[in-house]
Design an enzyme around this catalytic site. Sequence first.
Site, PDB file in Angstrom:
ATOM      1  NE  ARG A   1       4.378  -9.094 -13.432  1.00 47.85           N
ATOM      2  CZ  ARG A   1       5.010  -8.362 -14.007  1.00 47.85           C
ATOM      3  NH1 ARG A   1       4.927  -7.046 -14.410  1.00 47.85           N
ATOM      4  NH2 ARG A   1       6.541  -8.744 -14.506  1.00 47.85           N
TER       5      ARG A   1
ATOM      6  N   GLY B   1       5.506   4.301  -5.214  1.00 46.28           N
ATOM      7  CA  GLY B   1       6.028   3.608  -4.188  1.00 46.28           C
ATOM      8  C   GLY B   1       6.658   2.151  -4.537  1.00 46.28           C
TER       9      GLY B   1
ATOM     10  N   GLY C   1       5.341   4.076 -21.372  1.00 49.49           N
ATOM     11  CA  GLY C   1       4.928   5.120 -22.218  1.00 49.49           C
ATOM     12  C   GLY C   1       6.152   5.883 -22.635  1.00 49.49           C
TER      13      GLY C   1
ATOM     14  CD  GLU D   1       0.916   5.164 -20.874  1.00 42.91           C
ATOM     15  OE1 GLU D   1       1.238   4.180 -20.338  1.00 42.91           O
ATOM     16  OE2 GLU D   1       1.971   6.360 -20.655  1.00 42.91           O
TER      17      GLU D   1
ATOM     18  CG  ASN E   1       6.264   8.657 -18.256  1.00 44.23           C
ATOM     19  OD1 ASN E   1       6.954   9.298 -17.293  1.00 44.23           O
ATOM     20  ND2 ASN E   1       5.019   8.465 -18.061  1.00 44.23           N
TER      21      ASN E   1
ATOM     22  NE  ARG F   1      17.500 -14.431  18.574  1.00 44.46           N
ATOM     23  CZ  ARG F   1      16.769 -15.210  19.555  1.00 44.46           C
ATOM     24  NH1 ARG F   1      17.055 -16.111  20.190  1.00 44.46           N
ATOM     25  NH2 ARG F   1      15.637 -14.433  19.955  1.00 44.46           N
TER      26      ARG F   1
ATOM     27  CE  LYS G   1      16.977 -12.626  24.215  1.00 43.42           C
ATOM     28  NZ  LYS G   1      15.624 -12.903  25.105  1.00 43.42           N
TER      29      LYS G   1
ATOM     30  CE1 TYR H   1      19.625 -17.570  23.493  1.00 43.13           C
ATOM     31  CE2 TYR H   1      19.008 -18.312  25.651  1.00 43.13           C
ATOM     32  CZ  TYR H   1      18.965 -17.349  24.398  1.00 43.13           C
ATOM     33  OH  TYR H   1      17.978 -16.570  24.441  1.00 43.13           O
TER      34      TYR H   1
ATOM     35  CG  ASN I   1      16.547 -16.652  28.361  1.00 44.20           C
ATOM     36  OD1 ASN I   1      16.469 -18.016  27.807  1.00 44.20           O
ATOM     37  ND2 ASN I   1      16.409 -15.866  27.328  1.00 44.20           N
TER      38      ASN I   1
HETATM   39  C1  UD1 Z   1       2.802   4.291 -16.091  1.00 44.25           C
HETATM   40  C2  UD1 Z   1       2.735   5.548 -17.049  1.00 44.25           C
HETATM   41  C3  UD1 Z   1       3.663   5.046 -18.098  1.00 44.25           C
HETATM   42  C4  UD1 Z   1       5.122   4.800 -17.645  1.00 44.25           C
HETATM   43  C5  UD1 Z   1       5.034   3.733 -16.630  1.00 44.25           C
HETATM   44  C6  UD1 Z   1       6.227   3.631 -15.676  1.00 44.25           C
HETATM   45  C7  UD1 Z   1       0.720   6.326 -17.085  1.00 44.25           C
HETATM   46  C8  UD1 Z   1      -0.687   6.553 -17.885  1.00 44.25           C
HETATM   47  N1  UD1 Z   1       1.509   5.732 -17.542  1.00 44.25           N
HETATM   48  O1  UD1 Z   1       2.374   2.953 -16.806  1.00 44.25           O
HETATM   49  O2  UD1 Z   1       3.816   6.090 -19.088  1.00 44.25           O
HETATM   50  O3  UD1 Z   1       6.133   4.321 -18.525  1.00 44.25           O
HETATM   51  O4  UD1 Z   1       4.129   4.112 -15.443  1.00 44.25           O
HETATM   52  O5  UD1 Z   1       6.310   2.336 -15.059  1.00 44.25           O
HETATM   53  O6  UD1 Z   1       0.982   6.981 -16.036  1.00 44.25           O
HETATM   54  N2  UD1 Z   1      -1.223   3.523  -9.661  1.00 44.25           N
HETATM   55  C9  UD1 Z   1      -2.105   3.769  -8.821  1.00 44.25           C
HETATM   56  N3  UD1 Z   1      -3.475   3.840  -9.145  1.00 44.25           N
HETATM   57  C10 UD1 Z   1      -3.753   3.737 -10.314  1.00 44.25           C
HETATM   58  C11 UD1 Z   1      -2.862   3.225 -11.435  1.00 44.25           C
HETATM   59  C12 UD1 Z   1      -1.846   3.242 -10.988  1.00 44.25           C
HETATM   60  O7  UD1 Z   1      -2.010   4.279  -7.629  1.00 44.25           O
HETATM   61  O8  UD1 Z   1      -5.215   3.854 -10.627  1.00 44.25           O
HETATM   62  C13 UD1 Z   1       0.128   3.404  -9.425  1.00 44.25           C
HETATM   63  C14 UD1 Z   1       0.765   2.034  -9.186  1.00 44.25           C
HETATM   64  O9  UD1 Z   1       0.549   1.557  -7.888  1.00 44.25           O
HETATM   65  C15 UD1 Z   1       2.064   2.189  -9.716  1.00 44.25           C
HETATM   66  C16 UD1 Z   1       2.021   3.549 -10.526  1.00 44.25           C
HETATM   67  O10 UD1 Z   1       0.928   4.219 -10.278  1.00 44.25           O
HETATM   68  O11 UD1 Z   1       3.020   2.500  -8.488  1.00 44.25           O
HETATM   69  C17 UD1 Z   1       2.174   3.225 -11.917  1.00 44.25           C
HETATM   70  O12 UD1 Z   1       1.113   2.098 -12.309  1.00 44.25           O
HETATM   71  P1  UD1 Z   1       1.508   0.887 -13.488  1.00 44.25           P
HETATM   72  O13 UD1 Z   1      -0.098   0.219 -13.651  1.00 44.25           O
HETATM   73  O14 UD1 Z   1       2.546   0.331 -12.910  1.00 44.25           O
HETATM   74  O15 UD1 Z   1       1.925   1.863 -14.804  1.00 44.25           O
HETATM   75  P2  UD1 Z   1       1.213   2.142 -16.209  1.00 44.25           P
HETATM   76  O16 UD1 Z   1      -0.023   2.959 -15.964  1.00 44.25           O
HETATM   77  O17 UD1 Z   1       1.159   0.819 -16.722  1.00 44.25           O
END
Ligand code: UD1
Length: 447
Positions: A18, A104, A143, A157, A172, A318, A336, A351, A371
Amino acid sequence: MTQTPIAAIILAAGKGTRMKSDLHKVLHPIAGRPMLMHLMASVDALEPAKKVVVVGSGKEQLEAALAGSADLAVQEPQLGTGHAVQMAEGALTGFNGDVLILYGDVPFVPTATMQAMIDRLNAVDAPAVVVLAFEPEDPTGYGRVIVEDGRIVKMVEQKDATDAEKAVKLSNSGLMAVKAADLFALLARVTDDNAQKEYYLTDIVNIANADGRTCVAVTTDPFDVAGINSRAQLAEMEGAWQARRRVQAMDDGATLIAPETVWFAHDTVIGRDVLIEPNVFFGPGVSISDGATIRAFSHIEGASIATGCEVGPYARLRPGAVLEEKAKVGNFVEVKKARLGKGAKANHLSYIGDADVGAKANIGAGTITCNYDGYFKYKTVIGEGAFIGSNSALVAPVKIGRDAIVAAGSAVSRDVADGELRLVRAEQLVKPGWADRFHDAMRKKKG
Ligand code: UD1
Ligand code: CA
């Protein structure tokens, strides 16, 4: 209290589609710093023994940003949050402490919240999993955390939830604390038997429950666990961060005439009795000492501004701009990599780059330090008390001596000695009455 060692696993393998960006989602900056590095700073305050970032595509970008400060584990393909955490197991071989699982793209989790999760994990009832939960106004998409009698009875979920479960607001955040020994043993038992055919991290709670263990939720403010999935959310988070920072600046004794128009960086340092006029932008690396004034529409980055300085309106500082006490940089002046000594002034349209300007020197309107020759940069040194006349070009490398005067309009390419007057411009031609005679002749000719 001696604490069990902590490891942080930071999930960042999601596609981040997105954002529609070539830059990895977690590297998009807020307040001039990648969101991942905001999170890392909060994690670092816990002095973790290990940090592992789980990455999918864009690994090289993360490697460069982290510069060895964390391990990287690759998750390819991305089969869900549980699978993502499993990818960090190798990097944590031999680690036997508490694991914090973070996202992250959820950058503003306070250290105190992380510590509260760790503390809860180590409480006497020894829960298997601590889940960081929150109550959003609209929980759709998250979730749900179903709590009964102080313990989590189920994690579900949105896509797998019943209507009754969907009615539950407690959601969650995705963040958890688990002992390493429990974490990977539980994860090994997670399956993808669900609506999304993913390995859900949340299932470790359900599995631990089935084993008769206890899992608990720690609840936090929705702001602390807000995630960023789009540019609009990035801007929203920037706005929220700035709003807090402005209040902080005012609490610390700065006056902001129109706070909502001032933009700070993550590391801006502001003293007391600093006045900041409307529409000022700070990039990273700025410190402003007590009693300085920053006038409207100034753009300031990598600059140090001492007590009593005046900057702007419409000034650009700067990286490497150093303004010593009571120095002045006025409208449409760019500085700068240059020092302006105590009380030195460049008030208009200049400048000043790669330069050292002595105390009390006066840089006239339109003065330019030349410069750059298209290949290399050269330095200009201006002595204390020197006076540079308006519209002078100082062709670097060049030195202007102490108390020297450079006449207006001079292009100075050779050093000027202390106390010297340097005048570099053509002799003036004076023709009294010439213009009158010219006009008479031309009018006659035209009739
Ligand atoms: C997840 C939680 C959900 C919670 C939500 C909060 C699970 C199954 N679900 O939802 O309960 O309410 O986060 O935002 O855990 N990521 C990976 N690898 C993957 C999938 C995800 O690294 O295979 C990382 C994404 O980069 C992100 C985070 O995990 O930082 C969450 O992924 P995202 O898809 O946003 O969350 P959901 O699985 O929808
Ligand atoms: Ca999602």
